[in-house]
Design a protein around this motif. Structure first.
Motif, PDB file in Angstrom:
ATOM      1  N   ASP A 106       1.314  -1.360   0.045  1.00  0.00           N
ATOM      2  CA  ASP A 106       0.259   0.234   0.337  1.00  0.00           C
ATOM      3  C   ASP A 106       0.300   1.219   0.128  1.00  0.00           C
ATOM      4  O   ASP A 106       1.938   1.817   0.839  1.00  0.00           O
ATOM      5  N   ARG A 107       0.177   2.422  -0.758  1.00  0.00           N
ATOM      6  CA  ARG A 107       1.619   3.637  -0.773  1.00  0.00           C
ATOM      7  C   ARG A 107      -0.326   4.690  -0.412  1.00  0.00           C
ATOM      8  O   ARG A 107      -1.239   4.913  -0.495  1.00  0.00           O
ATOM      9  N   GLY A 108       0.128   5.432   1.135  1.00  0.00           N
ATOM     10  CA  GLY A 108      -0.264   6.577   1.191  1.00  0.00           C
ATOM     11  C   GLY A 108      -0.996   7.318   0.028  1.00  0.00           C
ATOM     12  O   GLY A 108      -0.192   7.621  -0.864  1.00  0.00           O
ATOM     13  N   PRO A 109      -1.958   8.465   0.243  1.00  0.00           N
ATOM     14  CA  PRO A 109      -2.353   9.622  -0.844  1.00  0.00           C
ATOM     15  C   PRO A 109      -0.541  10.088  -0.982  1.00  0.00           C
ATOM     16  O   PRO A 109      -0.153  10.755  -0.100  1.00  0.00           O
ATOM     17  N   VAL A 110      -1.023  10.884  -2.199  1.00  0.00           N
ATOM     18  CA  VAL A 110       0.047  11.866  -2.898  1.00  0.00           C
ATOM     19  C   VAL A 110      -0.105  12.545  -1.997  1.00  0.00           C
ATOM     20  O   VAL A 110      -0.981  13.791  -1.686  1.00  0.00           O
ATOM     21  N   ILE A 111       0.879  13.472  -1.232  1.00  0.00           N
ATOM     22  CA  ILE A 111       1.121  14.626  -0.482  1.00  0.00           C
ATOM     23  C   ILE A 111       2.239  15.916  -1.677  1.00  0.00           C
ATOM     24  O   ILE A 111       2.083  16.520  -1.250  1.00  0.00           O
ATOM     25  N   GLY A 112       2.528  15.292  -2.595  1.00  0.00           N
ATOM     26  CA  GLY A 112       3.204  15.691  -3.941  1.00  0.00           C
ATOM     27  C   GLY A 112       3.822  15.156  -4.576  1.00  0.00           C
ATOM     28  O   GLY A 112       3.628  14.711  -4.804  1.00  0.00           O
ATOM     29  N   GLN A 113       5.043  16.731  -5.410  1.00  0.00           N
ATOM     30  CA  GLN A 113       5.792  15.745  -6.122  1.00  0.00           C
ATOM     31  C   GLN A 113       7.119  16.224  -6.060  1.00  0.00           C
ATOM     32  O   GLN A 113       7.869  17.219  -5.719  1.00  0.00           O
ATOM     33  N   PHE A 114       8.438  15.209  -6.677  1.00  0.00           N
ATOM     34  CA  PHE A 114       9.477  15.626  -6.989  1.00  0.00           C
ATOM     35  C   PHE A 114      10.109  14.808  -7.575  1.00  0.00           C
ATOM     36  O   PHE A 114      10.180  13.885  -7.805  1.00  0.00           O
ATOM     37  N   MET A 115      10.617  16.092  -8.849  1.00  0.00           N
ATOM     38  CA  MET A 115      11.491  15.356  -9.953  1.00  0.00           C
ATOM     39  C   MET A 115      10.981  14.805 -10.331  1.00  0.00           C
ATOM     40  O   MET A 115      10.782  13.322 -11.504  1.00  0.00           O
ATOM     41  N   GLY A 116       9.265  14.846 -10.690  1.00  0.00           N
ATOM     42  CA  GLY A 116       8.191  14.388 -11.777  1.00  0.00           C
ATOM     43  C   GLY A 116       6.991  13.424 -11.308  1.00  0.00           C
ATOM     44  O   GLY A 116       6.760  12.742 -11.701  1.00  0.00           O
ATOM     45  N   GLN A 117       8.037  12.878  -9.882  1.00  0.00           N
ATOM     46  CA  GLN A 117       7.311  11.805  -9.111  1.00  0.00           C
ATOM     47  C   GLN A 117       6.570  11.904  -8.437  1.00  0.00           C
ATOM     48  O   GLN A 117       6.992  12.609  -7.453  1.00  0.00           O
ATOM     49  N   ASP A 118       5.388  11.249  -7.650  1.00  0.00           N
ATOM     50  CA  ASP A 118       4.674  11.692  -7.424  1.00  0.00           C
ATOM     51  C   ASP A 118       5.197  10.737  -5.567  1.00  0.00           C
ATOM     52  O   ASP A 118       5.678  10.023  -5.800  1.00  0.00           O
ATOM     53  N   ILE A 119       4.850  11.694  -4.716  1.00  0.00           N
ATOM     54  CA  ILE A 119       5.253  11.645  -3.564  1.00  0.00           C
ATOM     55  C   ILE A 119       4.363  10.978  -2.656  1.00  0.00           C
ATOM     56  O   ILE A 119       3.562  11.526  -2.112  1.00  0.00           O
ATOM     57  N   PRO A 120       4.429   9.822  -1.842  1.00  0.00           N
ATOM     58  CA  PRO A 120       3.141   8.862  -1.228  1.00  0.00           C
ATOM     59  C   PRO A 120       3.993   9.283  -0.020  1.00  0.00           C
ATOM     60  O   PRO A 120       4.864   8.835   0.470  1.00  0.00           O
ATOM     61  N   ALA A 121       2.759   9.703   0.933  1.00  0.00           N
ATOM     62  CA  ALA A 121       2.820   9.914   2.124  1.00  0.00           C
ATOM     63  C   ALA A 121       3.159   8.455   2.882  1.00  0.00           C
ATOM     64  O   ALA A 121       4.066   9.192   4.428  1.00  0.00           O
ATOM     65  N   SER A 122       2.941   7.581   2.668  1.00  0.00           N
ATOM     66  CA  SER A 122       3.647   6.257   3.594  1.00  0.00           C
ATOM     67  C   SER A 122       3.140   5.222   2.840  1.00  0.00           C
ATOM     68  O   SER A 122       2.971   4.849   1.807  1.00  0.00           O
TER      69      SER A 122
END
Length: 68
Positions: free
Chosen positions: A7-23
């Motif tokens: 499981d990946r948590g909700p997306v909280i932003g992007q870094f270098m074009g990739q989603d950042i999962p919260a967890s």
């Protein structure tokens, strides 16, 4: 036995074009929370000294800390 990402948590932003999962949650019951984006060197490298205990990095330089 290799642990699998379940499981990946909700997306909280992007870094270098990739989603950042919260967890990130794994099949062995471990869970990691996003801490920060690491510093990427000009040559694309990542200095592992940026990591504290219980932290690990995933591409493209997202740092997570174990919470359980």
């Amino acid at each position: 036995m290799n642990k699998q990402l379940i499981d990946r948590g909700p997306v909280i932003g992007q870094f270098m074009g990739q989603d950042i999962p919260a967890s990130l949650s794994y099949s062995d019951g471990s869970k990691y929370e996003f801490v920060r984006a690491g510093v990427i060197e000009a040559d694309g490298g990542f200095e592992m000294e940026q990591l504290d205990d219980e932290e690990f990095v995933i591409t493209p330089g997202l740092i997570y800390r174990r919470t359980r």
